[in-house]
Write a protein that holds these residues in place. Structure first.
Motif, mmCIF file in Angstrom:
data_model
loop_
_atom_site.group_PDB
_atom_site.id
_atom_site.type_symbol
_atom_site.label_atom_id
_atom_site.label_comp_id
_atom_site.label_asym_id
_atom_site.label_seq_id
_atom_site.Cartn_x
_atom_site.Cartn_y
_atom_site.Cartn_z
ATOM 1 N N VAL A 128 0.860 -1.181 0.000
ATOM 2 C CA VAL A 128 0.000 0.000 0.000
ATOM 3 C C VAL A 128 0.897 1.232 0.000
ATOM 4 O O VAL A 128 1.811 1.341 0.817
ATOM 5 N N ALA A 129 0.663 2.125 -0.944
ATOM 6 C CA ALA A 129 1.448 3.363 -1.022
ATOM 7 C C ALA A 129 0.889 4.356 -0.019
ATOM 8 O O ALA A 129 -0.309 4.612 0.011
ATOM 9 N N GLY A 130 1.756 4.923 0.800
ATOM 10 C CA GLY A 130 1.332 5.955 1.738
ATOM 11 C C GLY A 130 1.218 7.305 1.046
ATOM 12 O O GLY A 130 1.696 7.492 -0.078
ATOM 13 N N ARG A 131 0.581 8.233 1.708
ATOM 14 C CA ARG A 131 0.459 9.595 1.185
ATOM 15 C C ARG A 131 1.848 10.151 0.899
ATOM 16 O O ARG A 131 2.786 9.923 1.652
ATOM 17 N N ASP A 132 1.994 10.865 -0.213
ATOM 18 C CA ASP A 132 3.232 11.515 -0.660
ATOM 19 C C ASP A 132 4.266 10.555 -1.237
ATOM 20 O O ASP A 132 5.375 10.969 -1.576
ATOM 21 N N SER A 177 -4.596 6.835 -5.909
ATOM 22 C CA SER A 177 -4.880 8.153 -6.478
ATOM 23 C C SER A 177 -3.609 8.980 -6.491
ATOM 24 O O SER A 177 -2.873 9.036 -5.498
ATOM 25 N N LEU A 178 -3.354 9.641 -7.631
ATOM 26 C CA LEU A 178 -2.115 10.393 -7.821
ATOM 27 C C LEU A 178 -2.385 11.821 -8.252
ATOM 28 O O LEU A 178 -3.407 12.116 -8.857
ATOM 29 N N ASP A 179 -1.416 12.694 -7.972
ATOM 30 C CA ASP A 179 -1.391 14.056 -8.495
ATOM 31 C C ASP A 179 -0.040 14.214 -9.176
ATOM 32 O O ASP A 179 1.002 13.929 -8.583
ATOM 33 N N GLN A 180 -0.049 14.648 -10.435
ATOM 34 C CA GLN A 180 1.205 14.787 -11.175
ATOM 35 C C GLN A 180 2.092 15.839 -10.523
ATOM 36 O O GLN A 180 1.616 16.892 -10.119
ATOM 37 N N ILE A 181 3.364 15.542 -10.415
ATOM 38 C CA ILE A 181 4.327 16.521 -9.907
ATOM 39 C C ILE A 181 4.579 17.507 -11.027
ATOM 40 O O ILE A 181 5.017 17.135 -12.110
ATOM 41 N N GLN A 182 4.260 18.758 -10.767
ATOM 42 C CA GLN A 182 4.314 19.797 -11.797
ATOM 43 C C GLN A 182 5.751 20.098 -12.201
ATOM 44 O O GLN A 182 6.649 20.080 -11.366
ATOM 45 N N GLN A 183 5.939 20.418 -13.454
ATOM 46 C CA GLN A 183 7.266 20.650 -14.021
ATOM 47 C C GLN A 183 7.463 22.101 -14.444
ATOM 48 O O GLN A 183 8.374 22.411 -15.174
ATOM 49 N N GLN A 212 6.683 11.765 -13.026
ATOM 50 C CA GLN A 212 6.450 11.460 -11.621
ATOM 51 C C GLN A 212 5.106 11.990 -11.141
ATOM 52 O O GLN A 212 4.625 13.022 -11.608
ATOM 53 N N TRP A 213 4.570 11.277 -10.162
ATOM 54 C CA TRP A 213 3.328 11.647 -9.504
ATOM 55 C C TRP A 213 3.521 11.463 -8.015
ATOM 56 O O TRP A 213 4.407 10.743 -7.575
ATOM 57 N N ARG A 214 2.681 12.113 -7.232
ATOM 58 C CA ARG A 214 2.691 11.968 -5.780
ATOM 59 C C ARG A 214 1.373 11.318 -5.357
ATOM 60 O O ARG A 214 0.306 11.740 -5.807
ATOM 61 N N ALA A 215 1.454 10.295 -4.505
ATOM 62 C CA ALA A 215 0.247 9.641 -4.000
ATOM 63 C C ALA A 215 -0.524 10.630 -3.138
ATOM 64 O O ALA A 215 0.038 11.257 -2.238
ATOM 65 N N MET A 216 -1.803 10.793 -3.451
ATOM 66 C CA MET A 216 -2.639 11.750 -2.724
ATOM 67 C C MET A 216 -3.142 11.176 -1.402
ATOM 68 O O MET A 216 -3.351 11.910 -0.447
ATOM 69 N N ASP A 217 -3.368 9.898 -1.354
ATOM 70 C CA ASP A 217 -3.880 9.197 -0.182
ATOM 71 C C ASP A 217 -3.314 7.785 -0.214
ATOM 72 O O ASP A 217 -2.802 7.345 -1.242
ATOM 73 N N PRO A 218 -3.428 7.048 0.889
ATOM 74 C CA PRO A 218 -2.996 5.649 0.829
ATOM 75 C C PRO A 218 -3.766 4.898 -0.256
ATOM 76 O O PRO A 218 -4.898 5.256 -0.590
ATOM 77 N N SER A 219 -3.150 3.866 -0.797
ATOM 78 C CA SER A 219 -3.786 3.055 -1.833
ATOM 79 C C SER A 219 -5.151 2.579 -1.370
ATOM 80 O O SER A 219 -5.357 2.271 -0.198
ATOM 81 N N GLN A 220 -6.070 2.525 -2.324
ATOM 82 C CA GLN A 220 -7.418 2.040 -2.022
ATOM 83 C C GLN A 220 -7.404 0.526 -1.933
ATOM 84 O O GLN A 220 -6.608 -0.139 -2.583
ATOM 85 N N GLY A 221 -8.283 0.005 -1.161
ATOM 86 C CA GLY A 221 -8.395 -1.437 -1.058
ATOM 87 C C GLY A 221 -9.850 -1.822 -0.889
ATOM 88 O O GLY A 221 -10.688 -0.988 -0.564
#
Length: 148
Positions: free
Chosen positions: A94-98, A137-143, A118-127
């Motif tokens: 499970v991916a943690g936030r960030d 859920s991800l948010d793209q790391i802005q460039q 690259q993206w940053r995990a917005m919340d822990p992985s859904q299950g």
């Protein structure tokens, strides 16, 4: 005749994984603020410890949104929320936030420009108890700037 849902899911999981998880994704702990890479001209989030690297996929989740500042008298914030989803096998942690998610490799015929994004995990992985793949859920790391 009772439906054996566990058996059905066990048979569906390899099929779904084989159809969707064609690329290689890497989940890593954040290693600090973004750093400018002069070779690419982009700011990259440094990765810390690798938590997972293996089969996966990254897909758009919905259209980007622009957020406004908390105070109504302030101008719009020039940053979008680019919503994406990462798909990994249920065996992936499970991916943690960030958590930093990077596309490490793309299948033949896929969009090679995604390698290294690259993206940053917005919340822990859904299950869920009836899941066949893990969704994050991800948010793209802005460039666009060097601001962290």
């Amino acid at each position: 005749m009772a439906v054996d849902l566990a058996r059905i899911l066990a048979n569906v999981t390899p099929l779904v994984e084989g159809m969707l998880l064609l690329d290689t994704v890497r989940f890593a702990a954040p290693g600090g603020p973004p750093i400018f890479n002069p070779d690419t001209g982009l700011y990259e989030a440094p990765e810390g410890d690798i938590l997972y690297e293996g089969p996966g996929a990254v897909q758009p989740g919905s259209l980007p949104e622009t957020a406004s500042a908390v105070v109504a008298t302030q101008p719009w914030v020039n940053e979008t929320s680019s919503k994406y989803k990462a798909f990994t096998p249920l065996t992936a942690p499970v991916a943690g936030r960030d958590t930093i998610v990077t596309v490490a490799a793309i299948h033949d015929g896929g969009d090679q420009t995604l390698v290294g994004r690259q993206w940053r995990a917005m919340d822990p992985s859904q299950g869920g108890t009836l899941g066949v793949i893990r969704i994050t859920s991800l948010d793209q790391i802005q460039q666009t700037s060097g601001e962290a």
